[in-house]
Design a protein around this motif. Structure first.
Motif, short mmCIF file in Angstrom:
data_model
loop_
_atom_site.label_atom_id
_atom_site.label_comp_id
_atom_site.label_asym_id
_atom_site.label_seq_id
_atom_site.Cartn_x
_atom_site.Cartn_y
_atom_site.Cartn_z
N VAL A 143 27.83 19.09 -89.74
CA VAL A 143 27.85 20.32 -88.96
C VAL A 143 29.16 21.06 -89.21
N ILE A 144 29.06 22.33 -89.63
CA ILE A 144 30.24 23.18 -89.79
C ILE A 144 30.25 24.16 -88.63
N LEU A 145 31.23 24.03 -87.78
CA LEU A 145 31.35 24.83 -86.56
C LEU A 145 32.29 26.00 -86.85
N VAL A 146 31.79 27.23 -86.68
CA VAL A 146 32.50 28.42 -87.15
C VAL A 146 32.73 29.42 -86.02
N ASP A 147 33.93 30.00 -85.99
CA ASP A 147 34.22 31.13 -85.12
C ASP A 147 35.14 32.08 -85.88
N ASP A 148 35.42 33.26 -85.28
CA ASP A 148 36.28 34.22 -85.97
C ASP A 148 37.76 33.90 -85.78
N GLY A 149 38.07 32.87 -85.02
CA GLY A 149 39.44 32.45 -84.82
C GLY A 149 39.54 31.59 -83.57
N ILE A 150 40.68 30.96 -83.38
CA ILE A 150 40.93 30.14 -82.20
C ILE A 150 42.24 30.60 -81.57
N ALA A 151 42.23 30.76 -80.26
CA ALA A 151 43.48 31.10 -79.54
C ALA A 151 43.90 29.88 -78.73
N THR A 152 43.40 29.75 -77.51
CA THR A 152 43.75 28.57 -76.70
C THR A 152 42.97 27.33 -77.12
N GLY A 153 41.80 27.53 -77.73
CA GLY A 153 40.99 26.39 -78.17
C GLY A 153 39.96 25.92 -77.17
N ALA A 154 39.89 26.53 -75.99
CA ALA A 154 38.98 26.05 -74.95
C ALA A 154 37.52 26.16 -75.36
N THR A 155 37.13 27.32 -75.89
CA THR A 155 35.72 27.49 -76.26
C THR A 155 35.35 26.60 -77.44
N MET A 156 36.22 26.51 -78.42
CA MET A 156 35.91 25.66 -79.57
C MET A 156 35.87 24.19 -79.19
N GLU A 157 36.74 23.77 -78.28
CA GLU A 157 36.72 22.37 -77.84
C GLU A 157 35.42 22.05 -77.12
N ALA A 158 34.95 22.96 -76.26
CA ALA A 158 33.68 22.74 -75.57
C ALA A 158 32.54 22.64 -76.58
N ALA A 159 32.55 23.52 -77.58
CA ALA A 159 31.52 23.49 -78.61
C ALA A 159 31.57 22.19 -79.41
N ALA A 160 32.77 21.77 -79.80
CA ALA A 160 32.92 20.55 -80.59
C ALA A 160 32.46 19.32 -79.81
N VAL A 186 37.61 28.05 -89.30
CA VAL A 186 37.96 29.36 -88.75
C VAL A 186 38.91 30.08 -89.69
N PRO A 187 38.92 31.41 -89.65
CA PRO A 187 39.87 32.13 -90.51
C PRO A 187 41.31 32.03 -90.04
N VAL A 188 41.54 31.99 -88.71
CA VAL A 188 42.92 32.04 -88.23
C VAL A 188 43.04 31.30 -86.90
N ALA A 189 44.17 30.63 -86.72
CA ALA A 189 44.47 29.91 -85.47
C ALA A 189 45.93 29.52 -85.47
N PRO A 190 46.54 29.41 -84.28
CA PRO A 190 47.93 28.93 -84.21
C PRO A 190 47.99 27.43 -84.53
N PRO A 191 49.02 26.98 -85.21
CA PRO A 191 49.08 25.57 -85.63
C PRO A 191 49.06 24.58 -84.48
N GLU A 192 49.70 24.91 -83.35
CA GLU A 192 49.73 23.95 -82.24
C GLU A 192 48.35 23.75 -81.64
N THR A 193 47.50 24.79 -81.67
CA THR A 193 46.13 24.64 -81.18
C THR A 193 45.31 23.79 -82.14
#
Length: 216
Positions: free
Chosen positions: A128-145, A160-167
Motif C-alpha cells: 500500500v502506497i499512502l499518498v497526500d500532497d504534504g504533511i504538516a503536523t502528521g495527525a491525518t497521515m498517522e490516522a490513515a497509516a 508525499v512531496p513535502v514534509a518537515p523532517p521532525e514530522t
C-alpha cells in the motif's frame, strides 16, 4: 534553495518518478490517496506505477476556534489524538467529542459522495502506497497509516512531496518506507511549497477517480 512545485499534478509526477525504481515492477500495489489534496498527487503515482487508485478518508480534528491547528484526526477505523495540543489549548472532553461528531458526519458524507456503493479495497498482503500532497503536523497521515496497518498489508509506504523532517521521523516505525521529495527545516505550511495550492472541489475528486478507473 528548494523550489516550490508548480501544482499537485507536477508534484505527483516527480513523486512517481522517485518511486518508480523501487515499485515499478510490483504487481501487488495499490495507491491510497487522502482527499482532497492527495488525489491529484495519487493519480499521477498510480498512473506511472500502473497501480489502482483508491481513497482513504481522513478528517482532521481542529481545535475549536483554531480549526487549522490539529488536535487529532479520525478515519472510519482509527482515531489519533495529539494530547499535547489538547492540553495546551485547554480543550475539554466535551468539546473534543463535539468536533469528532461533526467530522464523523463529514467523513460519512464524503464516503457516500466519492465512493457510493463501491466496496472498500482489500489491503491484506498488498503493498500500500499512502499518498497526500504534504504533511504538516502528521495527525491525518498517522490516522490513515494506523487504519491501513489494521488491515495487515504486506508493506506500507508513505509518499508525499513535502514534509518537515521532525514530522517524518515519527513515521519511521509506522511505515516500512517513507518517500518524501523535500524536507525543509523552515516549513511554515504545505501550501508554501506550491505555486498553485487551490482547494479542490468534490466534483474534481470524483472526476479524477473516474479517470483512474478508466486507465488500463
Amino acid at each position: 534553495m528548494m523550489t516550490p512545485f508548480e501544482n499537485r499534478t507536477e508534484a505527483g509526477r516527480q513523486l512517481a518518478e522517485s518511486l518508480r525504481h523501487s515499485f515499478g515492477d510490483r504487481k501487488d500495489l495499490i495507491v491510497l490517496a487522502l482527499p482532497r489534496g492527495g488525489v491529484p498527487v495519487g493519480l499521477e503515482v498510480a498512473r506511472a506505477l500502473k497501480a489502482p487508485l483508491d481513497l482513504i478518508l481522513v478528517r482532521k480534528l481542529g481545535v475549536p476556534g483554531h480549526k487549522e491547528l490539529a488536535m487529532g484526526a479520525i478515519t472510519s477505523h482509527a482515531r489519533v489524538l495529539n494530547e499535547e495540543v489538547i492540553r495546551s489549548c485547554g480543550v475539554s472532553d466535551e468539546a473534543l467529542e463535539e468536533v469528532a461528531r461533526e467530522e464523523q458526519r463529514e467523513l460519512e458524507r464524503r464516503a457516500g459522495r466519492y465512493r457510493g456503493d463501491r466496496p472498500w479495497p482489500e489491503l491484506k498482503d498488498r503493498c500500500v502506497i499512502l499518498v497526500d500532497d504534504g504533511i504538516a503536523t502528521g495527525a491525518t497521515m498517522e490516522a490513515a497509516a494506523r487504519a491501513v496497518r489494521e488491515q495487515k498489508p504486506a508493506s506500507l509506504v508513505l509518499a508525499v512531496p513535502v514534509a518537515p523532517p521532525e514530522t517524518l521521523r515519527r513515521f519511521s516505525s509506522l511505515a516500512d518506507k517513507v518517500e518524501c521529495l523535500m524536507t525543509p527545516e523552515a516549513f511554515w505550511a504545505i501550501g508554501a511549497w506550491y505555486r498553485d495550492f487551490s482547494q479542490l472541489s468534490d466534483e474534481q475528486v470524483i472526476a479524477m477517480m473516474r479517470e483512474a478507473e478508466e486507465q488500463p
